[in-house]
Design a protein around this motif. Structure first.
Motif, PDB file in Angstrom:
ATOM      1  N   TYR A 395      45.361  53.802 -38.607  1.00  0.00           N
ATOM      2  CA  TYR A 395      45.556  52.452 -38.087  1.00  0.00           C
ATOM      3  C   TYR A 395      45.270  52.352 -36.593  1.00  0.00           C
ATOM      4  O   TYR A 395      44.734  51.353 -36.112  1.00  0.00           O
ATOM      5  N   SER A 396      45.621  53.382 -35.864  1.00  0.00           N
ATOM      6  CA  SER A 396      45.467  53.345 -34.405  1.00  0.00           C
ATOM      7  C   SER A 396      43.999  53.371 -33.979  1.00  0.00           C
ATOM      8  O   SER A 396      43.693  53.175 -32.813  1.00  0.00           O
ATOM      9  N   GLY A 397      43.098  53.632 -34.927  1.00  0.00           N
ATOM     10  CA  GLY A 397      41.673  53.610 -34.613  1.00  0.00           C
ATOM     11  C   GLY A 397      41.112  52.208 -34.540  1.00  0.00           C
ATOM     12  O   GLY A 397      39.922  52.014 -34.275  1.00  0.00           O
ATOM     13  N   TYR A 398      41.978  51.210 -34.781  1.00  0.00           N
ATOM     14  CA  TYR A 398      41.568  49.814 -34.765  1.00  0.00           C
ATOM     15  C   TYR A 398      42.500  49.027 -33.840  1.00  0.00           C
ATOM     16  O   TYR A 398      43.607  49.461 -33.549  1.00  0.00           O
ATOM     17  N   SER A 399      42.063  47.871 -33.428  1.00  0.00           N
ATOM     18  CA  SER A 399      42.927  47.007 -32.629  1.00  0.00           C
ATOM     19  C   SER A 399      43.921  46.308 -33.558  1.00  0.00           C
ATOM     20  O   SER A 399      43.728  46.267 -34.780  1.00  0.00           O
ATOM     21  N   GLU A 400      44.967  45.756 -32.983  1.00  0.00           N
ATOM     22  CA  GLU A 400      45.956  45.024 -33.785  1.00  0.00           C
ATOM     23  C   GLU A 400      45.294  43.854 -34.506  1.00  0.00           C
ATOM     24  O   GLU A 400      45.612  43.568 -35.666  1.00  0.00           O
ATOM     25  N   THR A 401      44.370  43.193 -33.842  1.00  0.00           N
ATOM     26  CA  THR A 401      43.659  42.062 -34.457  1.00  0.00           C
ATOM     27  C   THR A 401      42.849  42.513 -35.657  1.00  0.00           C
ATOM     28  O   THR A 401      42.856  41.860 -36.719  1.00  0.00           O
ATOM     29  N   GLU A 402      42.134  43.647 -35.504  1.00  0.00           N
ATOM     30  CA  GLU A 402      41.320  44.168 -36.605  1.00  0.00           C
ATOM     31  C   GLU A 402      42.187  44.565 -37.794  1.00  0.00           C
ATOM     32  O   GLU A 402      41.870  44.237 -38.948  1.00  0.00           O
ATOM     33  N   ILE A 403      43.284  45.287 -37.524  1.00  0.00           N
ATOM     34  CA  ILE A 403      44.168  45.723 -38.611  1.00  0.00           C
ATOM     35  C   ILE A 403      44.791  44.525 -39.313  1.00  0.00           C
ATOM     36  O   ILE A 403      44.863  44.474 -40.555  1.00  0.00           O
ATOM     37  N   LYS A 404      45.228  43.551 -38.538  1.00  0.00           N
ATOM     38  CA  LYS A 404      45.845  42.355 -39.124  1.00  0.00           C
ATOM     39  C   LYS A 404      44.848  41.641 -40.029  1.00  0.00           C
ATOM     40  O   LYS A 404      45.193  41.188 -41.131  1.00  0.00           O
ATOM     41  N   ASN A 405      43.605  41.562 -39.572  1.00  0.00           N
ATOM     42  CA  ASN A 405      42.552  40.914 -40.358  1.00  0.00           C
ATOM     43  C   ASN A 405      42.226  41.724 -41.618  1.00  0.00           C
ATOM     44  O   ASN A 405      42.067  41.166 -42.713  1.00  0.00           O
ATOM     45  N   ASN A 406      42.141  43.052 -41.471  1.00  0.00           N
ATOM     46  CA  ASN A 406      41.853  43.926 -42.617  1.00  0.00           C
ATOM     47  C   ASN A 406      42.940  43.815 -43.683  1.00  0.00           C
ATOM     48  O   ASN A 406      42.645  43.740 -44.885  1.00  0.00           O
ATOM     49  N   ILE A 407      44.186  43.818 -43.238  1.00  0.00           N
ATOM     50  CA  ILE A 407      45.307  43.710 -44.180  1.00  0.00           C
ATOM     51  C   ILE A 407      45.290  42.351 -44.879  1.00  0.00           C
ATOM     52  O   ILE A 407      45.494  42.259 -46.089  1.00  0.00           O
ATOM     53  N   ARG A 408      45.026  41.293 -44.116  1.00  0.00           N
ATOM     54  CA  ARG A 408      44.979  39.945 -44.703  1.00  0.00           C
ATOM     55  C   ARG A 408      43.909  39.849 -45.795  1.00  0.00           C
ATOM     56  O   ARG A 408      44.169  39.352 -46.894  1.00  0.00           O
ATOM     57  N   ILE A 409      42.713  40.370 -45.491  1.00  0.00           N
ATOM     58  CA  ILE A 409      41.604  40.298 -46.448  1.00  0.00           C
ATOM     59  C   ILE A 409      41.906  41.105 -47.706  1.00  0.00           C
ATOM     60  O   ILE A 409      41.718  40.635 -48.831  1.00  0.00           O
ATOM     61  N   THR A 410      42.401  42.337 -47.509  1.00  0.00           N
ATOM     62  CA  THR A 410      42.652  43.199 -48.672  1.00  0.00           C
ATOM     63  C   THR A 410      43.843  42.716 -49.493  1.00  0.00           C
ATOM     64  O   THR A 410      43.829  42.807 -50.723  1.00  0.00           O
ATOM     65  N   GLU A 411      44.871  42.197 -48.831  1.00  0.00           N
ATOM     66  CA  GLU A 411      46.030  41.694 -49.576  1.00  0.00           C
ATOM     67  C   GLU A 411      45.661  40.478 -50.419  1.00  0.00           C
ATOM     68  O   GLU A 411      46.188  40.295 -51.523  1.00  0.00           O
ATOM     69  N   GLN A 412      44.783  39.645 -49.910  1.00  0.00           N
ATOM     70  CA  GLN A 412      44.285  38.521 -50.706  1.00  0.00           C
ATOM     71  C   GLN A 412      43.543  39.036 -51.940  1.00  0.00           C
ATOM     72  O   GLN A 412      43.662  38.472 -53.031  1.00  0.00           O
ATOM     73  N   TYR A 413      42.794  40.107 -51.731  1.00  0.00           N
ATOM     74  CA  TYR A 413      42.047  40.718 -52.832  1.00  0.00           C
ATOM     75  C   TYR A 413      43.003  41.280 -53.881  1.00  0.00           C
ATOM     76  O   TYR A 413      42.848  41.022 -55.091  1.00  0.00           O
ATOM     77  N   TYR A 414      44.015  42.047 -53.440  1.00  0.00           N
ATOM     78  CA  TYR A 414      44.958  42.648 -54.380  1.00  0.00           C
ATOM     79  C   TYR A 414      45.772  41.578 -55.114  1.00  0.00           C
ATOM     80  O   TYR A 414      46.081  41.724 -56.305  1.00  0.00           O
ATOM     81  N   SER A 415      46.111  40.497 -54.413  1.00  0.00           N
ATOM     82  CA  SER A 415      46.872  39.408 -55.031  1.00  0.00           C
ATOM     83  C   SER A 415      46.073  38.743 -56.141  1.00  0.00           C
ATOM     84  O   SER A 415      46.636  38.342 -57.171  1.00  0.00           O
ATOM     85  N   LYS A 416      44.777  38.631 -55.928  1.00  0.00           N
ATOM     86  CA  LYS A 416      43.905  38.011 -56.936  1.00  0.00           C
ATOM     87  C   LYS A 416      43.981  38.763 -58.257  1.00  0.00           C
ATOM     88  O   LYS A 416      43.918  38.176 -59.338  1.00  0.00           O
ATOM     89  N   TYR A 417      44.125  40.094 -58.175  1.00  0.00           N
ATOM     90  CA  TYR A 417      44.185  40.921 -59.378  1.00  0.00           C
ATOM     91  C   TYR A 417      45.613  41.345 -59.725  1.00  0.00           C
ATOM     92  O   TYR A 417      45.821  42.152 -60.640  1.00  0.00           O
ATOM     93  N   ASN A 418      46.579  40.824 -58.967  1.00  0.00           N
ATOM     94  CA  ASN A 418      48.004  41.116 -59.223  1.00  0.00           C
ATOM     95  C   ASN A 418      48.292  42.624 -59.200  1.00  0.00           C
ATOM     96  O   ASN A 418      48.967  43.171 -60.075  1.00  0.00           O
ATOM     97  N   ILE A 419      47.777  43.305 -58.156  1.00  0.00           N
ATOM     98  CA  ILE A 419      47.994  44.746 -57.983  1.00  0.00           C
ATOM     99  C   ILE A 419      48.995  44.963 -56.843  1.00  0.00           C
ATOM    100  O   ILE A 419      48.725  44.581 -55.697  1.00  0.00           O
ATOM    101  N   PRO A 420      50.144  45.580 -57.097  1.00  0.00           N
ATOM    102  CA  PRO A 420      51.111  45.870 -56.026  1.00  0.00           C
ATOM    103  C   PRO A 420      50.558  46.925 -55.052  1.00  0.00           C
ATOM    104  O   PRO A 420      49.794  47.816 -55.451  1.00  0.00           O
ATOM    105  N   THR A 421      50.954  46.813 -53.804  1.00  0.00           N
ATOM    106  CA  THR A 421      50.506  47.780 -52.790  1.00  0.00           C
ATOM    107  C   THR A 421      51.674  48.259 -51.954  1.00  0.00           C
ATOM    108  O   THR A 421      52.676  47.557 -51.788  1.00  0.00           O
ATOM    109  N   VAL A 422      51.524  49.464 -51.404  1.00  0.00           N
ATOM    110  CA  VAL A 422      52.473  50.013 -50.449  1.00  0.00           C
ATOM    111  C   VAL A 422      51.657  50.770 -49.408  1.00  0.00           C
ATOM    112  O   VAL A 422      50.613  51.348 -49.718  1.00  0.00           O
ATOM    113  N   TYR A 423      52.119  50.747 -48.167  1.00  0.00           N
ATOM    114  CA  TYR A 423      51.371  51.350 -47.065  1.00  0.00           C
ATOM    115  C   TYR A 423      52.144  52.522 -46.472  1.00  0.00           C
ATOM    116  O   TYR A 423      53.299  52.368 -46.060  1.00  0.00           O
TER     117      TYR A 423
END
Length: 525
Positions: A395-423
């Motif tokens: 995570y530290s290899g990215y800026s807070e903005t990049e990580i926040k955006n990456n998480i938002r995009i992927t969580e939308q993707y996982y929600s579409k398929y109803n797949i639970p996630t943990v980090y």
């Protein structure tokens, strides 16, 4: 010390560029702490000047018969080298940086200064001055205003071209004739050799930001460079070929055998030394990460790993471990948490230096293509049988903005398929490899204020991730773990990758959180 001796051996034989290409990859400690890293360029030059004269000899007749044709062939060879650099950049920037033939065009264009000498002499002095000053202005702007993330690249042509043009003008500025300036040029090679090791030395003790130490290292660099020039470089060795050859062979043999010495018999810190230099190549690391079968290395074809990629089993709990090497390092521990393969299916999808998402902005094409396949084909095909995705990344290899955006995009993707996630959460990050940090801190009680700053930055980033991910974030930094075992085995082997000794200490918290999420998943089925 072991890594230093290996670097020294490769530098003596002028293949350190090849050594660093194979060893200064994603899993290595920061290269700025390598005492001999700067020798890579000397090795590239040495290799080039072995091959370059042979090419010139082959083209000698062409040069004598028709110089214009020779220049055309010369430029075509340089252009071929330039194109090879661009091609390699698309797949592996390390290769085009360290290996000589993608860098050859830069040195070959320097030969244009000689080829254009006759025409340059016909240019009026005033015009030469204008062109020379223009070149210096462009080079100055390039140095101070341009920030290029990939080097060499297409932008490299700018400083190379204007440097060649400046040399071709051969304008004699008065400052060039000053004795101090000419002597600085005389000792420049030695100065290049000595300045970097001194700089790295003060980096290790984190006093590089203190002015008096910087001045001291600069002064020492000049002193050593001067002695080296006066006592070694200026001497004529033409009549001492045999003694020089004998000394070279002696140094070669000694350095070779030193690299083979096993520190086990000489120091109680053997495990610290061995882990730093050898762990990433060991069978233990191979088993921990599952390199080449489950974890995709950056220089491997992504399609080659598909044959090892399991499909989710309809009659089992299917858990996917997804991410970069920071996810890969938990592979063996995850299998220890779920040893019963009859009930649970662990599917590892990890790759070097790339955030796990579609169209990731990773620097390596193979991991990017692999994750594109996973998000475009694999997950849509099997999502109904996936019980949980465990995500981890650097995570530290990215800026807070990049990580926040990456998480938002992927969580939308996982929600579409109803797949639970943990980090899986962050662990501490070190400016130098942890075993070296531990040894220096213990033996010399160094202040290491930059490291304390890094710890604080990591804590802040960890808080940011907890705030954004809530109860789906496994906070590892809050745990008090053993960082060095009784047998001097460290929990981190470089600057940020855990050994199995490290990951196993997080097994309970991982197991508790994963079991909780799996229970919730099946409760609402």
């Amino acid at each position: 010390m072991v890594n230093f001796l290996r670097s020294a051996f490769s530098s003596i034989l002028f293949f350190s560029n090849i050594y660093y290409y194979f060893n200064n990859g994603y899993f290595d400690a920061s290269s700025q702490y390598n005492f001999l890293l700067h020798t890579w360029s000397l090795s590239v030059e040495w290799q080039f000047y072995l091959i370059y004269p042979i090419i010139l000899l082959l083209l000698k007749k062409v040069y004598n018969i028709k110089k214009s044709r020779f220049i055309l062939i010369f430029l075509l060879l340089a252009f071929t080298s330039f194109i090879s650099m661009l091609i390699h950049n698309a797949f592996n920037t390390h290769f085009s940086f360290y290996i000589f033939y993608p860098r050859a065009w830069e040195m070959m264009l320097g030969g244009l200064a000689f080829l254009l000498e006759e025409k340059a002499q016909k240019i009026p002095p005033k015009l030469k001055l204008v062109v020379a000053l223009s070149c210096l202005s462009v080079l100055g702007c390039f140095i101070f205003l341009f920030h290029i993330s990939v080097w060499p690249s297409v932008y490299t042509i700018i400083p190379v071209f204007f440097t060649v043009l400046l040399i071709s003008m051969n304008y004699e500025f008065k400052i060039y004739k000053k004795q101090a300036v000419t002597y600085l040029g005389d000792i420049s090679y030695s100065l290049y050799l000595y300045h970097w090791p001194f700089y790295v030395f003060i980096l290790f003790f984190e006093v590089n930001a203190i002015l008096k130490y910087r001045i001291l290292m600069i002064v020492l660099s000049f002193i050593f460079a001067t002695f080296s020039y006066e006592l070694i470089e200026k001497r004529n060795y033409s009549k001492k070929a045999l003694p020089v050859l004998g000394m070279s062979m002696t140094v070669f043999i000694i350095s070779f055998f030193i690299t083979k010495i096993d520190a086990k018999n000489y120091t109680k810190e053997y495990n610290l030394i061995n882990t730093t230099s050898n762990y990433k190549y060991s069978e233990a690391a191979e088993k921990q990460y599952k390199f080449n079968t489950k974890h995709l290395l950056y220089n491997k074809d992504w399609k080659s790993i598909l044959k090892y990629l399991n499909a989710p089993a309809p009659d089992k709990k299917n858990i996917i471990l997804l991410g970069d090497s920071h996810a890969g390092m938990f592979s063996e521990t995850l299998h220890h948490i779920f040893p019963n393969t009859r009930d649970t299916n662990i599917i590892q999808i990890t790759a070097d230096a790339t955030y796990p998402m579609e169209n990731s902005k990773g620097i390596y094409s193979n991991p990017v293509n692999y994750f594109n396949y996973i998000f475009r084909e694999y997950l849509p095909r099997y999502h109904k049988n996936i019980d949980l995705i465990i995500v981890n990344a650097n995570y530290s290899g990215y800026s807070e903005t990049e990580i926040k955006n990456n998480i938002r995009i992927t969580e939308q993707y996982y929600s579409k398929y109803n797949i639970p996630t943990v980090y899986i959460g962050m662990t501490n990050i070190y400016n130098i490899d942890y075993p070296t940090y531990y040894y220096i801190n213990k033996k010399y009680h160094a202040g290491m204020y930059m490291q304390e700053k890094k710890f604080k930055e990591t804590e802040n980033f960890n808080t940011f991730l907890k705030h954004n991910l809530g109860n789906r974030y496994i906070d590892l930094l809050s745990l008090n773990i053993q960082k060095v075992s009784s047998k001097q085995f460290p929990y981190i082997y470089d600057t940020n990758h855990l050994t199995l000794f490290g990951t196993e200490q997080y097994k309970d918290i991982l197991s508790q959180k994963i079991q909780q999420l799996l229970a919730e998943k099946h409760k609402y089925k």
